[in-house]
Design an enzyme around this catalytic site. Structure first.
Site, PDB file in Angstrom:
ATOM      1  N   LYS A  25       9.018  -4.034 -15.668  1.00 55.07           N
ATOM      2  CA  LYS A  25       9.636  -5.028 -14.308  1.00 55.07           C
ATOM      3  C   LYS A  25      10.840  -6.137 -15.478  1.00 55.07           C
ATOM      4  O   LYS A  25      10.221  -6.121 -16.522  1.00 55.07           O
ATOM      5  CB  LYS A  25       9.231  -5.514 -12.930  1.00 55.07           C
ATOM      6  CG  LYS A  25       8.635  -3.741 -12.240  1.00 55.07           C
ATOM      7  CD  LYS A  25       7.791  -4.687 -11.094  1.00 55.07           C
ATOM      8  CE  LYS A  25       6.943  -4.084 -10.506  1.00 55.07           C
ATOM      9  NZ  LYS A  25       7.839  -2.893  -9.263  1.00 55.07           N
ATOM     10  N   GLY A  49       1.185  -1.658  -0.271  1.00 53.12           N
ATOM     11  CA  GLY A  49      -0.147   0.196  -0.116  1.00 53.12           C
ATOM     12  C   GLY A  49       0.780   1.188  -0.051  1.00 53.12           C
ATOM     13  O   GLY A  49      -0.114   2.403   0.344  1.00 53.12           O
TER      14      GLY A  49
HETATM   15  C1  LIG Z   1       6.372  -4.384  -6.309  1.00 54.43           C
HETATM   16  S1  LIG Z   1       4.761  -5.013  -5.194  1.00 54.43           S
HETATM   17  C2  LIG Z   1       3.716  -3.924  -5.479  1.00 54.43           C
HETATM   18  C3  LIG Z   1       4.212  -2.539  -4.694  1.00 54.43           C
HETATM   19  C4  LIG Z   1       2.974  -1.485  -4.338  1.00 54.43           C
HETATM   20  N1  LIG Z   1       3.398  -1.035  -5.772  1.00 54.43           N
HETATM   21  C5  LIG Z   1       3.144  -0.089  -2.414  1.00 54.43           C
HETATM   22  O1  LIG Z   1       4.065   1.183  -3.102  1.00 54.43           O
HETATM   23  O2  LIG Z   1       3.783  -1.012  -1.781  1.00 54.43           O
HETATM   24  C6  LIG Z   1       3.793  -5.724  -6.565  1.00 54.43           C
HETATM   25  C7  LIG Z   1       2.541  -6.772  -6.618  1.00 54.43           C
HETATM   26  O3  LIG Z   1       2.137  -7.037  -6.955  1.00 54.43           O
HETATM   27  C8  LIG Z   1       0.861  -7.850  -6.978  1.00 54.43           C
HETATM   28  N2  LIG Z   1       0.392  -8.546  -7.924  1.00 54.43           N
HETATM   29  C9  LIG Z   1       1.154  -9.617  -8.961  1.00 54.43           C
HETATM   30  N3  LIG Z   1       0.287 -10.000  -9.481  1.00 54.43           N
HETATM   31  C10 LIG Z   1      -0.838  -9.017  -9.477  1.00 54.43           C
HETATM   32  C11 LIG Z   1      -1.955  -9.877 -10.599  1.00 54.43           C
HETATM   33  N4  LIG Z   1      -2.171 -10.076 -11.349  1.00 54.43           N
HETATM   34  N5  LIG Z   1      -3.223  -8.592 -10.027  1.00 54.43           N
HETATM   35  C12 LIG Z   1      -2.893  -7.995  -9.077  1.00 54.43           C
HETATM   36  N6  LIG Z   1      -1.666  -7.889  -8.101  1.00 54.43           N
HETATM   37  C13 LIG Z   1      -0.138  -8.277  -8.251  1.00 54.43           C
HETATM   38  C14 LIG Z   1       1.816  -8.263  -5.887  1.00 54.43           C
HETATM   39  O4  LIG Z   1       1.321  -9.188  -4.905  1.00 54.43           O
HETATM   40  C15 LIG Z   1       2.473  -7.280  -5.262  1.00 54.43           C
HETATM   41  O5  LIG Z   1       1.496  -7.169  -3.916  1.00 54.43           O
END
Ligand SMILES: C[S@@+](CC[C@H](N)C(=O)[O-])C[C@H]1O[C@@H](n2cnc3c(N)ncnc32)[C@H](O)[C@@H]1O
Length: 307
Positions: free
Chosen positions: A267, A183
């Site tokens: 990424k 978050g």
């Molecule tokens: C790098 S983290 C994001 C961090 C976030 N922007 C923050 O500021 O806290 C990547 C996120 O992508 C989510 N994720 C991976 N595959 C996903 C999907 N198909 N749909 C939604 N979220 C996904 C993961 O659960 C993870 O929480």
């Protein structure tokens, strides 16, 4: 800079670890000094460059004090990028006015003071640019961090982006945050007064989920039907996924016309996929940049009108 010899080139300071990417983006290069790469002609697109040195000149110097005089004679603020002869270069930098290293307190305006990068090529030659693409020394924006409210340090990417583009969501604007967990980005958007629809397969940190203008949907960003979200002023996506998957997602949202602006982290894993990078860069209205707070990723910014 009369009396100084223009190189007729542009300098590209690659983000740490990404000199190969800058070289691949540029094609022909004329000189490489560690992360500092020179290429002939005017500036070209180089998303992995953290700072671009514009119109660099070569200045012949006879001594350290000569170097100090020459740089002071051009302008006040200089940032040394040391490529060799580190002690001699440091002596010159120490003879120049100190530059503020004070961290920014977000939200803060971009510094207006001109800051030029320079390097000592050999004992008798400085290369310096009075102008460059990024107002922070070597493109490294540093913030006074908030170590309590955000659940991770990802918020620094949005602080950096909003500071650089001098735009950010306004109070009351509607934001979609895909891959929102835990978050950090949603926290930034909420702090700015926006309404946030946060989407992730994993839950938000409880303190973020409890914020009044955050609506959480536990879902996959890829299975989400844009019509169930409706129009958004900003779409953010920080999902960990292959660039091709993000490309398909972005195409879907572009087709619907429901997002006015998009900010997505591309990424990369292993070797950087330059082909897909070029595809993202070629979308009309898009900009691609490597933020200082990015890792092996680029930030893709798109707007349906000039920002
Ligand atoms: C790098 S983290 C994001 C961090 C976030 N922007 C923050 O500021 O806290 C990547 C996120 O992508 C989510 N994720 C991976 N595959 C996903 C999907 N198909 N749909 C939604 N979220 C996904 C993961 O659960 C993870 O929480």
């Amino acid at each position: 800079m009369s009396g100084h010899e223009p190189l007729g080139e542009t300098g590209y300071l690659a983000a740490a670890g990404f000199a190969d990417e800058v070289r691949a983006e540029l094609g022909t290069v004329s000189a490489v000094h560690d992360r500092l790469i020179f290429a002939p002609g005017p500036p070209r697109l180089a998303a992995w460059a953290q700072n671009i040195w514009l119109d660099p000149v070569r200045i012949a110097i006879a001594s350290v004090s000569d170097g100090v005089r020459a740089l002071r004679g051009i302008q006040r603020n200089w940032a040394l990028y040391s490529t060799g002869l580190h002690r001699r270069a440091r002596l010159i930098q120490d003879g120049l006015p100190k530059i503020s290293g004070r961290p920014l307190v977000f939200p803060a305006p971009l510094p207006r003071a001109t800051m030029g990068p320079w390097t000592l090529l050999d004992a008798g030659a400085i290369v310096a640019s009075a102008r460059c693409s990024n107002p922070f020394p070597h493109g490294e924006m540093a913030f006074a961090e908030n170590r309590h409210a955000p659940p991770n340090r990802a918020y620094l990417k949005l602080w950096e982006l909003f500071t650089l583009i001098e735009r950010r969501p306004a109070p009351g604007e509607r934001c979609l945050d895909l891959g929102a967990c835990p978050g950090g980005w949603s926290w930034v958007l909420h702090e700015l007064g926006a309404h946030v629809v946060a989407v992730d397969k994993a839950p938000l940190a409880p303190a973020i989920a409890a914020l009044p203008r955050i609506e959480f949907r536990r879902a996959s960003a890829f299975g989400l039907d844009p019509a169930t979200v409706g129009p958004v002023d900003w779409l953010f996506c920080d999902v960990i996924c292959y660039p091709q998957r993000l490309w398909d997602l972005v195409q879907l949202w572009l087709m619907t016309g429901l997002a006015r602006r998009m900010v997505c982290s591309i990424k990369f894993q292993g070797a950087t996929d330059m082909d897909i990078q070029r595809r993202f860069a070629a979308v009309p209205g898009a900009r691609l940049m490597h933020l200082h707070h990015n890792k092996h990723e680029l930030t893709w910014l798109w707007s349906d009108r000039p920002l």
